[in-house]
Design an enzyme around this catalytic site. Structure first.
Site, PDB file in Angstrom:
ATOM      1  N   SER A  29     -11.473  -3.850   2.046  1.00 57.40           N
ATOM      2  CA  SER A  29     -10.151  -3.257   1.863  1.00 57.40           C
ATOM      3  C   SER A  29      -9.401  -3.173   3.189  1.00 57.40           C
ATOM      4  CB  SER A  29     -10.295  -1.861   1.252  1.00 57.40           C
ATOM      5  OG  SER A  29      -9.037  -1.272   1.078  1.00 57.40           O
ATOM      6  N   ASN A  50       0.856  -1.197   0.000  1.00 56.97           N
ATOM      7  CA  ASN A  50       0.000   0.000   0.000  1.00 56.97           C
ATOM      8  C   ASN A  50       0.884   1.236   0.000  1.00 56.97           C
ATOM      9  OD1 ASN A  50      -1.422   2.331   1.423  1.00 56.97           O
ATOM     10  ND2 ASN A  50      -3.130   0.981   0.990  1.00 56.97           N
ATOM     11  N   SER A  67      -4.843  -0.179  -3.203  1.00 55.84           N
ATOM     12  CA  SER A  67      -5.301   1.179  -2.921  1.00 55.84           C
ATOM     13  C   SER A  67      -6.510   1.055  -2.004  1.00 55.84           C
ATOM     14  CB  SER A  67      -5.673   1.890  -4.222  1.00 55.84           C
ATOM     15  OG  SER A  67      -5.853   3.266  -3.976  1.00 55.84           O
ATOM     16  N   GLU A  68      -6.475   1.728  -0.846  1.00 54.02           N
ATOM     17  CA  GLU A  68      -7.455   1.415   0.196  1.00 54.02           C
ATOM     18  C   GLU A  68      -8.882   1.827  -0.134  1.00 54.02           C
ATOM     19  OE1 GLU A  68      -4.846   3.431   0.588  1.00 54.02           O
ATOM     20  OE2 GLU A  68      -5.302   5.214   1.776  1.00 54.02           O
ATOM     21  N   ASN A  69      -9.066   2.564  -1.229  1.00 51.74           N
ATOM     22  CA  ASN A  69     -10.439   2.871  -1.632  1.00 51.74           C
ATOM     23  C   ASN A  69     -11.090   1.703  -2.366  1.00 51.74           C
ATOM     24  OD1 ASN A  69      -8.471   3.590  -3.642  1.00 51.74           O
ATOM     25  ND2 ASN A  69     -10.126   4.487  -4.831  1.00 51.74           N
TER      26      ASN A  69
END
Lengths: 218, 233
Positions: A88, A23, A46-48
């Protein structure tokens, strides 16, 4: 010569290991994706809600429904996947992501990190940073060694509100690569042409340099 | 099949009142319920508490409600793209609860899943954990975080059928599925509303059981916040 932001990213990329999920935070960390060493397979999370994040789209093909956590338009590689925010962060808290690279305003010699708030002045929020630093096995902080006023960002103790406690183990700055252990910054590498004295000068926390400190290889 | 369709956004927002707590899906401007936000501006409801990862930008998304001073309190994780938000917060006009993004997502999920609270490592030792219960599990410290209580959830999906089954597209999914689960009344706007039988049940992201009202959205702007591209050559 102190490193440029690109060179900091280039140096961090050498820490990547085969088959790691990684990340990358906003800013310098994002640039790490440009320097993946040959022969290594890594996937960017990607944390979205995106795994297998690819480069920026070819002009004209950008999609409002495909962005990274910095709200930039991106692409998804073959083999990538899409998911919701709860899943996520299950990946993140569940330690399925092997490395987190993020920026910081301050790092302390005990591994504390501050990067989300300057009381009364700047309040952007922590986004996913608190979840990431509380959970990641490997955290690398990418930042300039000093702030815009020339003050050290490597401190005995953070002065700003914390993002996480005792979690940072490695810092790569424009001047040095440092490891955090035993309540001190251990100098591992110097930027080319930068002396140990210059690094000492720019470090407020306890700096330990044992033996000959090699220059970084980029 | 139970039909969830309402004819337009006006009908979808019946029952919305001053002082309510809403959840609004989206990450940045990606996957936000544009039609519902516009209608909330039209209705002029005030004193709202809004749970949303971000607060839009100055002239779009939740920024439109902030401009009109309709929001009393925001519960978000990142608000860096909105100058008006920062101004209202620093001046004390707007109450703000900033919480870690994963905690926000899980609190939404817990709300819909009937879980009153859970422990997470995020924020331990920071001001986020102040006043909260903490506990050691297997040598690591965790913070107790609670589910929300929201009267309405406003959700944006890509496709939906008349029974309320939903499919999301790309990273526009983000917080929308958990919020859809969490609303006492979940209102969904879709780019494409289809008849039952047209969506493959294997591909449904959120089953219609969580949805109370669904309508065909209109005039999507789908604004891009950071247009980053590589040149053709």
């Amino acid at each position: 010569m102190a490193l440029t932001k690109q060179q900091i990213a280039q140096r961090i990329a050498k820490e990547l290991q085969d088959k790691w999920y990684v990340n990358l935070g906003i800013g310098i960390p994002t640039l790490v994706a440009n320097y993946i060493p040959n022969g290594i397979d890594v996937e960017f999370q990607s944390e979205n809600g995106l795994l297998g994040m690819g480069p920026f789209p070819i002009e004209g093909t950008e999609d409002a429904d495909l962005i990274n956590a910095g709200k930039q338009t991106v692409t998804i590689l073959d083999g990538g996947s899409l998911f919701d925010s709860a899943m996520s962060f299950a990946m993140i808290r569940g330690q399925h992501v092997q490395l987190t690279v993020l920026g910081a305003m301050e790092v302390a010699q005990n591994g504390d990190i501050a990067n989300w708030k300057i009381p009364g002045r700047m309040v952007k929020g922590m986004g996913g940073a608190m979840d990431l630093v509380a959970s990641a096995e490997n955290i690398i902080v990418a930042m300039m060694h000093t702030n815009k006023r020339g003050e050290s960002k490597l401190l005995k103790q953070c002065s700003l509100p914390l993002t996480g406690v005792g979690c940072v183990k490695k810092v790569v700055t424009n001047l040095a690569v440092l490891e955090i252990k035993n309540n001190a910054f251990y100098l591992l590498e110097r930027a080319p042409g930068v002396s140990v004295e210059e690094i000492q000068e720019a470090t407020e926390g306890i700096l330990i340099s044992e033996g000959e400190i090699p220059e970084m290889k980029l | 099949m139970i039909n969830k369709v309402v004819k337009n956004v006006e009908e979808a927002l019946i029952g919305v009142e001053n002082g309510m707590t809403f959840m609004l899906g989206g990450f940045g401007l990606c996957g936000i319920p544009e039609n519902c936000i516009s209608e909330l501006v039209n209705l002029g409801v005030t004193e709202l508490t809004c749970i949303s990862n971000n607060a839009g930008v100055d002239d779009f998304g939740l920024g439109l409600l902030l401009q009109k001073r309709q929001i009393k309190k925001m519960i978000s994780s990142y608000v860096g793209e909105n100058d008006e938000f920062e101004r209202q917060m620093l001046s004390g006009e707007l109450e703000v609860d900033l919480i870690p993004q994963g905690t926000l997502a899980e609190r939404c999920r817990a709300t819909g899943a009937g879980i009153p609270a859970f422990y997470t490592p995020a924020g331990y030792g920071t001001e986020v954990a102040e006043g909260k219960e903490t506990r050691n599990f297997n040598g690591k410290m965790y913070v107790l975080e609670h589910a929300f209580d929201a009267q309405f959830a406003f959700v944006k999906a890509w496709k939906g059928d008349t029974a309320g089954n939903l499919i999301f597209k790309g990273t526009a999914r983000n917080f929308n599925p958990m919020m859809a689960m969490a609303g006492k009344i979940t209102v969904v706007e879709v780019e494409e509303l289809v008849e039952v039988g047209e969506l493959d049940p294997n591909q449904i992201h959120i089953p219609g059981i969580f949805v109370q009202r669904i309508f065909q959205g209109t005039a999507y702007e789908k604004r891009i916040e950071q247009r980053t591209v590589t040149s053709k050559s």
